[in-house]
Scaffold this active site. Structure first.
Site, PDB file in Angstrom:
ATOM      1  N   GLU A 294       9.780   1.714  10.888  1.00 49.68           N
ATOM      2  CA  GLU A 294       8.474   2.362  10.711  1.00 49.68           C
ATOM      3  C   GLU A 294       8.057   3.093  11.983  1.00 49.68           C
ATOM      4  OE1 GLU A 294       6.433  -0.624   7.405  1.00 49.68           O
ATOM      5  OE2 GLU A 294       6.258  -1.110   9.516  1.00 49.68           O
TER       6      GLU A 294
ATOM      7  N   ASP B  85       2.008   5.512   5.797  1.00 51.31           N
ATOM      8  CA  ASP B  85       2.411   4.103   5.859  1.00 51.31           C
ATOM      9  C   ASP B  85       1.167   3.213   5.829  1.00 51.31           C
ATOM     10  OD1 ASP B  85       3.956   1.820   6.136  1.00 51.31           O
ATOM     11  OD2 ASP B  85       4.939   2.460   7.986  1.00 51.31           O
TER      12      ASP B  85
ATOM     13  N   GLY C 258       5.684  -6.714   6.776  1.00 54.12           N
ATOM     14  CA  GLY C 258       6.803  -6.632   5.830  1.00 54.12           C
ATOM     15  C   GLY C 258       8.159  -6.640   6.523  1.00 54.12           C
TER      16      GLY C 258
ATOM     17  N   THR D 158       0.844  -1.205   0.000  1.00 52.79           N
ATOM     18  CA  THR D 158       0.000   0.000   0.000  1.00 52.79           C
ATOM     19  C   THR D 158       0.878   1.254   0.000  1.00 52.79           C
ATOM     20  OG1 THR D 158      -1.485  -1.310   1.398  1.00 52.79           O
ATOM     21  CG2 THR D 158      -2.076   0.992   1.033  1.00 52.79           C
TER      22      THR D 158
HETATM   23  C1  5RP Z   1       5.611  -3.466   6.828  1.00 51.83           C
HETATM   24  C2  5RP Z   1       4.277  -3.050   7.276  1.00 51.83           C
HETATM   25  C3  5RP Z   1       3.251  -2.806   6.228  1.00 51.83           C
HETATM   26  O1  5RP Z   1       2.764  -1.525   6.353  1.00 51.83           O
HETATM   27  C4  5RP Z   1       2.135  -3.779   6.417  1.00 51.83           C
HETATM   28  O2  5RP Z   1       2.684  -5.082   6.380  1.00 51.83           O
HETATM   29  C5  5RP Z   1       1.059  -3.631   5.346  1.00 51.83           C
HETATM   30  O3  5RP Z   1       1.564  -4.059   4.120  1.00 51.83           O
HETATM   31  P1  5RP Z   1       0.655  -4.094   2.827  1.00 51.83           P
HETATM   32  O4  5RP Z   1       0.347  -2.681   2.484  1.00 51.83           O
HETATM   33  O5  5RP Z   1       1.524  -4.769   1.794  1.00 51.83           O
HETATM   34  O6  5RP Z   1      -0.560  -4.903   3.150  1.00 51.83           O
HETATM   35  O7  5RP Z   1       3.993  -2.891   8.432  1.00 51.83           O
HETATM   36  O8  5RP Z   1       6.452  -3.748   7.903  1.00 51.83           O
END
Ligand code: 5RP
Length: 237
Positions: A105, A83, A99, A31
């Site tokens: 973050e 984020d 991720g 995202t």
């Molecule tokens: C990475 C994160 C991401 O923001 C979370 O995993 C969401 O990812 P996605 O947008 O691919 O669903 O915290 O550490």
């Protein structure tokens, strides 16, 4: 419309929070990647911003798009971080770290005047914990730290399997900071604040993926359109 379309819509809405001259934190994940992509197009069209990425993956993406980057050493205060999240509830509490970038973050979000979260509808939950909570730990003493987490979590009303995250090749997944991730499948976290406090004092735990009182706004997109959630005092664009 697909989940990817909704992620893109949320990212587009987040662009309305960006002003020329801002110092931005750039999140990690699919995202956040939409946001970085859209921001790159604005930068190409002349928008002047400087950004701190929350992972090496995001750094590479932003660099390829020609987005000016800085570090928290040179720029310790940021205006805004955008984020994604793995889960969020109505109190804007988050689980992040799917991720593996949760430590950077959280540092970047904490250095920002405002954190805007972008997500598709699937991330909204009544109670956090269906997504396994990522906990970043130092490799030394892994089994002791894991045991310690299980005991503290049980005291906080959380029971479940705690698994070392593996990379595709079957070796432990290593974060950008050289640490491991333990994914804690609790199913439900009845009191996130109590669990966060308990995890925060365990030696060997570097950081956990509970983001409590950090997100100011959540932009969520789904079949019903784009919704902007905040806890009240937020000035929404
Ligand atoms: C990475 C994160 C991401 O923001 C979370 O995993 C969401 O990812 P996605 O947008 O691919 O669903 O915290 O550490």
């Amino acid at each position: 419309m697909s989940a990817e379309d909704w992620k893109r819509q949320a990212a587009e809405r987040a662009l309305t929070f960006v002003r020329p001259g801002m110092k931005l934190g750039l999140g990690t994940g699919s995202t956040a990647a939409h946001f970085v992509d859209l921001l790159g197009a604005r930068v190409k069209a002349g928008l002047d911003v400087v950004c701190v990425p929350t992972s090496e993956a995001t750094r590479k993406q932003a660099e390829a798009l020609g987005i000016a980057l800085t570090t928290l050493e040179k720029t310790p205060r940021l205006n805004l971080t955008v984020d994604g999240a793995d889960e969020f509830d109505i109190e804007l509490r988050l689980i992040k770290g799917g991720g593996g970038a949760l430590l950077r973050e959280k540092i970047v979000a904490a250095a920002s005047g405002q954190m805007v979260v972008i997500a598709d509808m699937s991330k909204k939950v009544d109670r956090l914990g269906h997504f396994a909570l990522p906990v970043e730990v130092v490799p030394f003493g892994l089994e002791s730290t894991k045991l310690h987490i299980a005991v503290q979590a049980e005291d906080a009303g959380c029971l479940g399997t705690i698994t070392l995250r593996l990379a595709p090749g079957g070796t432990p997944f290593v974060t950008d900071n050289g640490n491991f991730i333990l994914d804690c499948a609790f199913g439900s976290i009845p009191e996130p604040e109590i669990l966060a406090d308990a995890l925060g004092v365990i030696p060997g735990v570097v950081e956990h993926g509970l983001f409590l009182g950090i997100a100011d706004v959540i932009i969520v997109a789904g079949p019903g359109g784009v919704e902007v959630l905040s806890l009240g005092d937020e000035e929404l664009d």
